[in-house]
Design a protein around this motif. Sequence first.
Motif, PDB file in Angstrom:
ATOM      1  N   VAL A  95       0.836  -1.197   0.000  1.00  0.00           N
ATOM      2  CA  VAL A  95       0.000   0.000   0.000  1.00  0.00           C
ATOM      3  C   VAL A  95       0.875   1.254   0.000  1.00  0.00           C
ATOM      4  O   VAL A  95       0.636   2.202  -0.764  1.00  0.00           O
ATOM      5  N   ALA A  96       1.931   1.270   0.820  1.00  0.00           N
ATOM      6  CA  ALA A  96       2.839   2.422   0.874  1.00  0.00           C
ATOM      7  C   ALA A  96       3.561   2.644  -0.456  1.00  0.00           C
ATOM      8  O   ALA A  96       3.860   3.780  -0.815  1.00  0.00           O
ATOM      9  N   ALA A  97       3.811   1.570  -1.183  1.00  0.00           N
ATOM     10  CA  ALA A  97       4.499   1.684  -2.476  1.00  0.00           C
ATOM     11  C   ALA A  97       3.530   2.028  -3.603  1.00  0.00           C
ATOM     12  O   ALA A  97       3.947   2.207  -4.750  1.00  0.00           O
ATOM     13  N   GLY A  98       2.235   2.093  -3.299  1.00  0.00           N
ATOM     14  CA  GLY A  98       1.246   2.436  -4.315  1.00  0.00           C
ATOM     15  C   GLY A  98       0.879   1.254  -5.201  1.00  0.00           C
ATOM     16  O   GLY A  98       0.389   1.429  -6.311  1.00  0.00           O
ATOM     17  N   CYS A  99       1.090   0.069  -4.706  1.00  0.00           N
ATOM     18  CA  CYS A  99       0.829  -1.152  -5.467  1.00  0.00           C
ATOM     19  C   CYS A  99      -0.499  -1.749  -5.020  1.00  0.00           C
ATOM     20  O   CYS A  99      -0.766  -1.859  -3.829  1.00  0.00           O
ATOM     21  N   SER A 100      -1.321  -2.163  -5.980  1.00  0.00           N
ATOM     22  CA  SER A 100      -2.650  -2.654  -5.632  1.00  0.00           C
ATOM     23  C   SER A 100      -2.845  -4.152  -5.867  1.00  0.00           C
ATOM     24  O   SER A 100      -3.949  -4.662  -5.691  1.00  0.00           O
ATOM     25  N   LYS A 101      -1.773  -4.865  -6.292  1.00  0.00           N
ATOM     26  CA  LYS A 101      -1.910  -6.299  -6.571  1.00  0.00           C
ATOM     27  C   LYS A 101      -0.711  -7.060  -6.018  1.00  0.00           C
ATOM     28  O   LYS A 101       0.417  -6.599  -6.125  1.00  0.00           O
ATOM     29  N   ILE A 102      -1.000  -8.243  -5.454  1.00  0.00           N
ATOM     30  CA  ILE A 102       0.073  -9.139  -5.005  1.00  0.00           C
ATOM     31  C   ILE A 102      -0.177 -10.492  -5.666  1.00  0.00           C
ATOM     32  O   ILE A 102      -1.267 -11.056  -5.544  1.00  0.00           O
ATOM     33  N   TRP A 103       0.839 -10.979  -6.368  1.00  0.00           N
ATOM     34  CA  TRP A 103       0.750 -12.269  -7.054  1.00  0.00           C
ATOM     35  C   TRP A 103       1.492 -13.294  -6.213  1.00  0.00           C
ATOM     36  O   TRP A 103       2.700 -13.446  -6.301  1.00  0.00           O
ATOM     37  N   PHE A 104       0.742 -13.999  -5.367  1.00  0.00           N
ATOM     38  CA  PHE A 104       1.331 -14.979  -4.465  1.00  0.00           C
ATOM     39  C   PHE A 104       1.736 -16.228  -5.241  1.00  0.00           C
ATOM     40  O   PHE A 104       0.942 -16.797  -5.992  1.00  0.00           O
ATOM     41  N   GLN A 105       2.961 -16.666  -5.027  1.00  0.00           N
ATOM     42  CA  GLN A 105       3.472 -17.891  -5.625  1.00  0.00           C
ATOM     43  C   GLN A 105       3.043 -19.077  -4.773  1.00  0.00           C
ATOM     44  O   GLN A 105       2.550 -18.914  -3.669  1.00  0.00           O
ATOM     45  N   GLU A 106       3.248 -20.267  -5.308  1.00  0.00           N
ATOM     46  CA  GLU A 106       2.903 -21.469  -4.549  1.00  0.00           C
ATOM     47  C   GLU A 106       3.586 -21.395  -3.176  1.00  0.00           C
ATOM     48  O   GLU A 106       4.743 -21.039  -3.073  1.00  0.00           O
ATOM     49  N   GLN A 107       2.892 -21.710  -2.135  1.00  0.00           N
ATOM     50  CA  GLN A 107       3.373 -21.763  -0.755  1.00  0.00           C
ATOM     51  C   GLN A 107       3.668 -20.397  -0.133  1.00  0.00           C
ATOM     52  O   GLN A 107       4.218 -20.331   0.960  1.00  0.00           O
ATOM     53  N   THR A 108       3.327 -19.288  -0.797  1.00  0.00           N
ATOM     54  CA  THR A 108       3.553 -17.979  -0.177  1.00  0.00           C
ATOM     55  C   THR A 108       2.259 -17.369   0.366  1.00  0.00           C
ATOM     56  O   THR A 108       2.300 -16.428   1.137  1.00  0.00           O
ATOM     57  N   TRP A 109       1.121 -17.894  -0.048  1.00  0.00           N
ATOM     58  CA  TRP A 109      -0.178 -17.381   0.360  1.00  0.00           C
ATOM     59  C   TRP A 109      -0.606 -17.999   1.689  1.00  0.00           C
ATOM     60  O   TRP A 109      -0.273 -19.139   1.990  1.00  0.00           O
ATOM     61  N   SER A 110      -1.339 -17.222   2.474  1.00  0.00           N
ATOM     62  CA  SER A 110      -1.961 -17.756   3.692  1.00  0.00           C
ATOM     63  C   SER A 110      -3.312 -17.062   3.871  1.00  0.00           C
ATOM     64  O   SER A 110      -3.557 -15.992   3.306  1.00  0.00           O
ATOM     65  N   LYS A 111      -4.192 -17.668   4.678  1.00  0.00           N
ATOM     66  CA  LYS A 111      -5.503 -17.081   4.941  1.00  0.00           C
ATOM     67  C   LYS A 111      -5.355 -15.712   5.595  1.00  0.00           C
ATOM     68  O   LYS A 111      -6.099 -14.784   5.297  1.00  0.00           O
TER      69      LYS A 111
END
Length: 164
Positions: A95-111
């Motif tokens: 958010v601070a960097a002005g980025c609105s999308k995160i592309w989570f790779q396998e095993q990097t995502w969590s609930k």
Amino acid sequence: MAREKKIYPLADGLSTQDTFAVLGDIEKFKKHKHAWKVWQALKEFRCTAYPVAEGLGRLDGSKVYSTLTELTDKVTVIVPCLLPEKLTSIVPNAVAAGCSKIWFQEQTWSKELQEECDKAGVEVIRGCVLRHRIYPSKISLRYLSPCYWHGLSDAKVPLKRYGR
């Protein structure tokens, strides 16, 4: 006469027109692990991609940014290549960097990261960048790559060829 840059689709509305920050650590970049492979693949796709790793000044001739906030207004997508426990500040930093999308790779995502993204209005994309890569048929490596098999039906980006 300058050639027009071709734009190829990637995952869930992303395209090669987006600009990317690949977030890793020294080990994942220096030892040519997943972060380095993702960064190289995005460059092969003709994307603008910035490596981000604390304590690493240069990598393969490119500047490495130590934090996401150094890339404010330069990237549209963050691609984390670290385990969730090392991503505790990724959403506020995005958010601070002005980025609105995160592309989570396998095993990097969590609930927990999903919930944090939802609250902050950050779009979540899941899946491996390498699924969109074309593996040359002459090399039997493609048959051994899990990204190749899992991504058979995904949009593919042609190999980078000069003059095309």
